[in-house]
Design a protein around this motif. Structure first.
Motif, short mmCIF file in Angstrom:
data_model
loop_
_atom_site.label_atom_id
_atom_site.label_comp_id
_atom_site.label_asym_id
_atom_site.label_seq_id
_atom_site.Cartn_x
_atom_site.Cartn_y
_atom_site.Cartn_z
N THR A 53 0.81 -1.22 0.00
CA THR A 53 0.00 0.00 0.00
C THR A 53 0.84 1.27 0.00
O THR A 53 0.63 2.18 -0.80
CB THR A 53 -0.93 0.02 1.23
N GLU A 54 1.82 1.33 0.90
CA GLU A 54 2.62 2.56 1.05
C GLU A 54 3.43 2.88 -0.20
O GLU A 54 3.75 4.05 -0.46
CB GLU A 54 3.58 2.44 2.25
N LEU A 55 3.78 1.86 -0.96
CA LEU A 55 4.70 2.05 -2.08
C LEU A 55 4.02 1.99 -3.45
O LEU A 55 4.65 2.30 -4.46
CB LEU A 55 5.80 0.97 -2.04
N SER A 56 2.75 1.60 -3.47
CA SER A 56 2.11 1.21 -4.73
C SER A 56 2.11 2.29 -5.80
O SER A 56 2.48 2.04 -6.95
CB SER A 56 0.67 0.74 -4.46
N ILE A 60 4.33 2.16 -9.37
CA ILE A 60 3.77 2.12 -10.72
C ILE A 60 4.60 2.99 -11.66
O ILE A 60 4.95 2.58 -12.78
CB ILE A 60 2.29 2.59 -10.71
N LYS A 61 4.94 4.19 -11.20
CA LYS A 61 5.74 5.10 -12.03
C LYS A 61 7.16 4.56 -12.23
O LYS A 61 7.73 4.65 -13.32
CB LYS A 61 5.80 6.49 -11.38
N LEU A 62 7.72 3.99 -11.17
CA LEU A 62 9.08 3.43 -11.28
C LEU A 62 9.10 2.24 -12.24
O LEU A 62 10.06 2.05 -12.98
CB LEU A 62 9.58 3.01 -9.90
N THR A 63 8.02 1.47 -12.22
CA THR A 63 7.92 0.32 -13.13
C THR A 63 7.85 0.79 -14.58
O THR A 63 8.43 0.17 -15.48
CB THR A 63 6.69 -0.54 -12.79
N ILE A 91 7.50 13.34 -9.32
CA ILE A 91 7.40 14.33 -8.24
C ILE A 91 6.13 14.17 -7.41
O ILE A 91 6.18 14.11 -6.17
CB ILE A 91 7.49 15.77 -8.81
N LYS A 92 4.99 14.09 -8.07
CA LYS A 92 3.71 14.03 -7.35
C LYS A 92 3.63 12.80 -6.45
O LYS A 92 3.28 12.90 -5.26
CB LYS A 92 2.55 14.02 -8.35
N ASP A 93 3.97 11.63 -6.99
CA ASP A 93 3.85 10.40 -6.21
C ASP A 93 4.94 10.29 -5.14
O ASP A 93 4.70 9.74 -4.06
CB ASP A 93 3.90 9.18 -7.14
N LEU A 94 6.12 10.81 -5.44
CA LEU A 94 7.18 10.82 -4.43
C LEU A 94 6.77 11.73 -3.28
O LEU A 94 6.94 11.38 -2.10
CB LEU A 94 8.49 11.30 -5.05
#
Length: 285
Positions: A53-56, A60-63, A91-94
């Protein structure tokens, strides 16, 4: 694969540079980059991250970046623009990740990537009964001499006392060698240093790094470890202490001070320099 790891970690660094981070958030970024660099199977680890959950959302963007690099032929004429786009998209997800978690929670999330499997083996063995009731046992062989007991007690108590004292005076103990070491680094750039003094700093940095890790300060531990390893390479004449190396070492010192004192300043650039130094020394055997 090393290129992909470097590309992704630098994308994360570039995205982080666009944010004003607290020391805790800087530590999370460092932990994320470290997890990527140390991954033995980055593709599968990113897939697992998407299920946590915390990383999802960030995963997705990193994948997407990973798949772009892994499945396409890299056009080096356009790579700079693509890198900027990838960094901007993070930026947004980080930022969301950094705003919604703590270093401890993030570490716990990373541990879910590779849960420890407990294998329970059930062995059925025929019981062998032996009557030892009449056997004489020389109990002396199981008794430790009193002098050994005393020595062990002294050694163990000293170790515990030293660690307890270190923890109680953590900030003082960590910061005490920083200024003298900074002075030595400035002298080092002028080829003016003492090998014995360097050996002393290597020991202090190694010890403080080990104890910092023991009580959960990963980023502080990493900086100490990098300094100790770099100084060891310099001492053994495997690395020349040029300007870039000295700046990398001083960057590690600045990160240590900022994190220990809880300075609310942006030290991302110093973390990046420390990362570059870590990567450089990791290639030296």
């Amino acid at each position: 694969m090393e290129f992909i790891k470097q590309y992704i970690t630098q994308s994360i660094s570039a995205a982080a540079n666009s944010l004003r981070l607290s020391t805790h958030q800087i530590e999370i970024v460092a932990l994320l980059k470290d997890a990527i660099i140390k991954s033995d199977d980055l593709g599968n680890d990113l897939i697992r991250m998407k299920k946590i959950t915390e990383l999802s959302t960030l995963a997705i963007k990193l994948t997407e970046i990973y798949n772009f690099l892994d499945h396409n032929t890299i056009d080096f004429f356009k790579i700079s623009d693509q890198f900027k786009d990838h960094s901007r998209n993070l930026i947004k997800d980080l930022n969301h990740l950094l705003d919604t978690t703590t270093p401890l929670a993030f570490k716990n999330a990373l541990e879910k990537l590779h849960p420890k499997e407990e294998s329970i083996e059930k062995e059925t063995k025929e019981e062998i009964k032996v009557d030892l009731s009449k056997r004489k046992v020389d109990e002396e062989i199981f008794l430790k001499p009193e002098t050994e007991k005393i020595k062990e007690k002294i050694i163990l108590e000293d170790e515990n006392d030293n660690e307890e004292s270190f923890i109680q005076n953590f900030e003082t103990n960590i910061l005490r060698p920083i200024k003298p070491l900074d002075v030595m680094l400035k002298n080092l750039s002028n080829a003016d240093f003492d090998y014995e003094e360097m050996s002393s700093f290597i020991k202090v940095m190694s010890d403080n790094g080990r104890l910092s890790k023991k009580i959960g300060f990963e980023i502080i531990s990493d900086m100490h470890d990098t300094i100790a390893k770099t100084l060891t390479l310099i001492k053994n004449r495997k690395l020349m202490p040029g300007k870039e190396i000295i700046e990398g070492l001083r960057a590690c010192l600045i990160v240590i001070v900022a994190v220990v004192k809880g300075k609310e300043v942006d030290i991302t650039n110093y973390l990046n320099r420390a990362d570059e130094l870590q990567q450089k020394i990791s290639k030296i055997k």
